[in-house]
Design a protein around this motif. Structure first.
Motif, short mmCIF file in Angstrom:
data_model
loop_
_atom_site.label_atom_id
_atom_site.label_comp_id
_atom_site.label_asym_id
_atom_site.label_seq_id
_atom_site.Cartn_x
_atom_site.Cartn_y
_atom_site.Cartn_z
N UNK A 85 0.64 -1.12 0.00
CA UNK A 85 -0.20 -0.04 -0.14
C UNK A 85 0.80 1.27 0.04
N UNK A 86 1.94 1.09 1.02
CA UNK A 86 2.96 2.42 0.89
C UNK A 86 3.54 2.47 -0.38
N UNK A 87 4.01 1.51 -1.12
CA UNK A 87 4.69 1.73 -2.26
C UNK A 87 3.74 2.18 -3.42
N UNK A 88 2.53 1.74 -3.32
CA UNK A 88 1.31 2.28 -4.34
C UNK A 88 1.08 3.71 -4.13
N UNK A 89 0.93 4.13 -2.93
CA UNK A 89 0.91 5.52 -2.68
C UNK A 89 1.82 6.24 -3.10
N UNK A 90 3.11 5.81 -2.99
CA UNK A 90 4.36 6.76 -3.54
C UNK A 90 4.19 6.75 -4.98
N UNK A 91 4.01 5.62 -5.50
CA UNK A 91 3.78 5.73 -7.14
C UNK A 91 2.75 6.59 -7.61
N UNK A 92 1.59 6.63 -6.96
CA UNK A 92 0.53 7.49 -7.17
C UNK A 92 0.61 9.01 -7.20
N UNK A 93 1.59 9.39 -6.10
CA UNK A 93 1.86 10.77 -5.80
C UNK A 93 2.82 11.16 -6.72
N UNK A 94 3.72 10.58 -7.38
CA UNK A 94 4.71 10.87 -8.26
C UNK A 94 3.88 11.08 -9.74
#
Length: 97
Positions: A85-94
């Motif tokens: 989830x954290x990884x996906x959130x980082x990718x979404x923010x980018x």
């Protein structure tokens, strides 16, 4: 079965331990880059299973004390789910930038 004697493959080891079986893992000492030995050593050091080589199996069976083994803790997938989830959130923010 009260006791399982198995090769030290990850699937076999985890299935036996998840089913709360007492386990002796036998390492194939002829393998190169022996991942079986690494897994067997880790499980033995943690007290989840006994470890043997084909040449030491009889003595390990004779000295085996199931009372000394620790049960494998229940599987907790929350840390993995959080990491994803954290990884996906980082990718979404980018992507938003």
């Amino acid at each position: 079965a009260k006791l399982i004697i198995s090769h030290a493959g990850a699937g076999s080891v985890m299935e036996a331990l998840r089913n709360r079986k007492k386990l002796i893992v036998v390492v194939n000492d002829k393998l190169m880059h022996n991942h079986q030995a690494e897994l067997a050593d880790a499980m033995s050091e943690a007290g989840y299973a006994a470890s043997a080589l084909p040449s030491t199996l009889l003595s390990v069976i004779e000295s085996f004390d199931a009372q000394k083994l620790n049960p494998l803790p229940p599987l907790d997938l929350q840390p993995f789910a959080k990491a994803v989830t954290d990884l996906m959130a980082v990718k979404d923010e980018k992507k938003k930038e």
